[in-house]
Design an enzyme around this catalytic site. Structure first.
Site, PDB file in Angstrom:
ATOM      1  N   GLY A  14       0.768  -1.150  -0.122  1.00 60.38           N
ATOM      2  CA  GLY A  14       0.148  -0.120   0.058  1.00 60.38           C
ATOM      3  C   GLY A  14       0.871   1.296  -0.004  1.00 60.38           C
ATOM      4  O   GLY A  14       0.318   2.313  -0.663  1.00 60.38           O
ATOM      5  N   ASN A  15       1.995   1.329   0.887  1.00 63.02           N
ATOM      6  CA  ASN A  15       2.913   2.540   0.906  1.00 63.02           C
ATOM      7  C   ASN A  15       3.389   2.925  -0.533  1.00 63.02           C
ATOM      8  O   ASN A  15       3.703   3.952  -0.858  1.00 63.02           O
ATOM      9  CB  ASN A  15       4.020   2.289   1.756  1.00 63.02           C
ATOM     10  CG  ASN A  15       5.012   1.272   1.334  1.00 63.02           C
ATOM     11  OD1 ASN A  15       4.721   0.243   0.711  1.00 63.02           O
ATOM     12  ND2 ASN A  15       6.227   1.399   1.823  1.00 63.02           N
ATOM     13  N   LYS A 132     -12.750 -10.260   5.962  1.00 57.80           N
ATOM     14  CA  LYS A 132     -11.996  -8.990   5.533  1.00 57.80           C
ATOM     15  C   LYS A 132     -13.200  -7.723   5.438  1.00 57.80           C
ATOM     16  O   LYS A 132     -13.889  -7.745   4.700  1.00 57.80           O
ATOM     17  CB  LYS A 132     -11.534  -9.196   4.043  1.00 57.80           C
ATOM     18  CG  LYS A 132     -10.790  -8.320   3.479  1.00 57.80           C
ATOM     19  CD  LYS A 132      -9.070  -8.365   4.112  1.00 57.80           C
ATOM     20  CE  LYS A 132      -8.530  -6.965   3.496  1.00 57.80           C
ATOM     21  NZ  LYS A 132      -7.395  -6.803   4.392  1.00 57.80           N
ATOM     22  N   LYS A 217      -3.190  -9.828  -1.910  1.00 60.30           N
ATOM     23  CA  LYS A 217      -2.337  -9.459  -2.997  1.00 60.30           C
ATOM     24  C   LYS A 217      -1.059 -10.125  -3.056  1.00 60.30           C
ATOM     25  O   LYS A 217      -0.561 -10.390  -4.129  1.00 60.30           O
ATOM     26  CB  LYS A 217      -2.163  -7.732  -3.186  1.00 60.30           C
ATOM     27  CG  LYS A 217      -1.192  -7.279  -2.337  1.00 60.30           C
ATOM     28  CD  LYS A 217       0.207  -6.965  -2.783  1.00 60.30           C
ATOM     29  CE  LYS A 217       1.046  -6.173  -1.813  1.00 60.30           C
ATOM     30  NZ  LYS A 217       0.937  -6.465  -0.344  1.00 60.30           N
ATOM     31  N   LYS A 279       2.323 -12.836   3.561  1.00 60.56           N
ATOM     32  CA  LYS A 279       3.578 -12.370   2.918  1.00 60.56           C
ATOM     33  C   LYS A 279       4.681 -13.505   2.948  1.00 60.56           C
ATOM     34  O   LYS A 279       5.272 -14.066   1.987  1.00 60.56           O
ATOM     35  CB  LYS A 279       4.294 -11.264   3.066  1.00 60.56           C
ATOM     36  CG  LYS A 279       3.644  -9.768   2.876  1.00 60.56           C
ATOM     37  CD  LYS A 279       4.413  -8.748   3.330  1.00 60.56           C
ATOM     38  CE  LYS A 279       3.202  -7.496   3.829  1.00 60.56           C
ATOM     39  NZ  LYS A 279       2.491  -7.037   2.497  1.00 60.56           N
TER      40      LYS A 279
HETATM   41  P1  ADP Z   1       1.275  -4.110   2.519  1.00 63.09           P
HETATM   42  O1  ADP Z   1       0.399  -2.796   1.993  1.00 63.09           O
HETATM   43  O2  ADP Z   1       2.643  -3.938   2.144  1.00 63.09           O
HETATM   44  O3  ADP Z   1       0.670  -5.337   2.284  1.00 63.09           O
HETATM   45  P2  ADP Z   1       0.643  -4.585   5.251  1.00 63.09           P
HETATM   46  O4  ADP Z   1       0.093  -3.692   6.265  1.00 63.09           O
HETATM   47  O5  ADP Z   1      -0.502  -5.445   4.769  1.00 63.09           O
HETATM   48  O6  ADP Z   1       1.318  -3.854   4.124  1.00 63.09           O
HETATM   49  O7  ADP Z   1       1.828  -5.365   5.899  1.00 63.09           O
HETATM   50  C1  ADP Z   1       2.972  -4.921   6.454  1.00 63.09           C
HETATM   51  C2  ADP Z   1       2.805  -4.684   8.128  1.00 63.09           C
HETATM   52  O8  ADP Z   1       2.819  -5.877   8.643  1.00 63.09           O
HETATM   53  C3  ADP Z   1       3.743  -3.903   8.660  1.00 63.09           C
HETATM   54  O9  ADP Z   1       3.726  -2.436   8.583  1.00 63.09           O
HETATM   55  C4  ADP Z   1       3.657  -4.379  10.189  1.00 63.09           C
HETATM   56  O10 ADP Z   1       3.030  -3.558  10.904  1.00 63.09           O
HETATM   57  C5  ADP Z   1       2.972  -5.601   9.905  1.00 63.09           C
HETATM   58  N1  ADP Z   1       3.630  -6.930  10.647  1.00 63.09           N
HETATM   59  C6  ADP Z   1       2.926  -7.953  11.184  1.00 63.09           C
HETATM   60  N2  ADP Z   1       3.722  -8.842  11.826  1.00 63.09           N
HETATM   61  C7  ADP Z   1       4.936  -8.424  11.444  1.00 63.09           C
HETATM   62  C8  ADP Z   1       6.182  -9.173  11.756  1.00 63.09           C
HETATM   63  N3  ADP Z   1       6.076 -10.139  12.355  1.00 63.09           N
HETATM   64  N4  ADP Z   1       7.274  -8.513  11.223  1.00 63.09           N
HETATM   65  C9  ADP Z   1       7.128  -7.507  10.560  1.00 63.09           C
HETATM   66  N5  ADP Z   1       6.168  -6.553  10.425  1.00 63.09           N
HETATM   67  C10 ADP Z   1       4.880  -7.332  10.763  1.00 63.09           C
HETATM   68 MG    MG Z   2      -1.056  -6.327   2.729  1.00 61.78          MG
END
Ligand code: ADP
Ligand code: MG
Length: 318
Positions: A14-15, A132, A217, A279
């Protein structure tokens, strides 16, 4: 020219489109996407061939809100069509910015977005308990009316109000697989599967039908990586590395994780559902599929280092 290079699917978080605190104006989104494209163009300049995918959460949320606000003037569109709209406009911005960012390196590769449908099964367990949240917040009263009149499943969202919830099933395949593969083989930088793709089910006669769901995604990006025969899967997000004990005083960021370690950490609950968990799961699935494949989860800003193994968290076979 670059066709000898490794093929890498890059999943942008998203960023890459909207940063925290921003309203999501066109100017903000263009500037963020241009920033992301500068990193992507550097990777292309290093000799990597790229296939891109991206999130669409805030963007599809805005489209739903626009539909809601103007429903008395213009018929509101269902979620699958809103998803297609978001793929189109985000893809457009990437096409323009990526061309501009490549030009800074003297590169001129063709770029195209494929509006992508992702096949799912209604047998997926998420259909029996949708999880969701999407779209606007409602009062309890409004939410119950929507549930009654439109059949929406609504839930209270962490004290912030009521929201519609939809299933987030596992992606099974990509309907445009052959088209994407042919474009990739012809040297086109393809943007596909935006927002995880538009979830569709295949009817008995083979027709596809859009459904009210959303797809993660990163998991869809892994399917895309399988379908194009990628060498690497790079997941770029807003944290530099995957951590265990995330958010706790003993948090520890990891440079690498074996499949066995990733499995163990996931089972112990180190990765949050809906953010880091998919991820890691996507990276694991990709690496598991073939021993010479690699996957990295890294910060967008360190994409160039992460591709060389100098940043982010690598998932390795053993
Ligand atoms: P994106 O839009 O890149 O998919 P998400 O918000 O879905 O971003 O996922 C990234 C986020 O996952 C990070 O900002 C963090 O807050 C969160 N997160 C959850 N668990 C972990 C972890 N174990 N290590 C690092 N980040 C984590
Ligand atoms: Mg995400």
């Amino acid at each position: 020219m670059q066709t000898d290079g490794q093929l890498v699917v890059v999943a942008l978080g998203g960023n890459a489109i909207q940063k925290p605190g921003e309203k999501g104006t066109a100017t903000e989104q263009r500037a963020n996407i241009m920033g992301a494209c500068r990193h992507l163009a550097s990777l292309i300049n290093k000799g990597y061939r790229l296939v891109l995918t991206h999130g669409n959460g805030p963007q599809v949320g805005s489209i739903l809100l626009q539909n809601e606000a103007s429903k008395d003037q213009v018929p509101a569109m269902p979620l699958d069509i809103c998803g297609a709209q978001s793929q189109g406009f985000i893809g457009y911005m990437f096409q323009q910015s990526l061309r501009a960012a490549m030009a800074e390196h003297g590169l001129d590769l063709p770029v195209a977005t494929v509006v992508t449908q992702t096949l799912v099964s209604t047998d997926d367990p998420d259909f029996s308990d949708p999880s969701k949240p999407i779209g606007p917040f409602y009062s309890e009263e409004e939410a119950l009316v929507l549930a009654r009149e439109k059949g929406f499943v609504v839930k209270e969202d962490a004290g912030r109000g009521w929201r519609r919830v939809v299933p987030s099933p596992d992606p099974l395949g990509i309907a445009e697989r052959d088209a994407i593969r042919q474009l990739v083989d012809a040297g086109v930088v393809v943007i596909a599967s935006g927002g995880g793709g538009i979830p569709v089910i295949e009817e008995e006669d083979g027709t596809l039908c859009g459904i009210e769901a959303v797809i993660d995604k990163d998991l869809a990006g892994e399917r895309l990586a399988q379908d194009v025969g990628a060498d690497g899967l790079m997941i770029l997000t807003d944290v530099p590395r995957v951590a265990i004990n995330f958010g706790a005083p003993d948090e520890r960021a990891l440079d690498r994780m074996t499949l066995a370690e990733a499995e163990r950490y996931a089972a112990a609950g180190h990765f949050r559902a809906g953010s880091m968990k998919p991820k890691v799961l996507a990276g694991m699935r990709f690496v598991q599929s073939r021993a010479d494949r690699w996957s990295v989860i890294a910060g967008l800003q360190s994409a160039e280092e992460a591709v060389d193994g100098r940043a982010g968290t690598r998932i390795v076979a053993g």
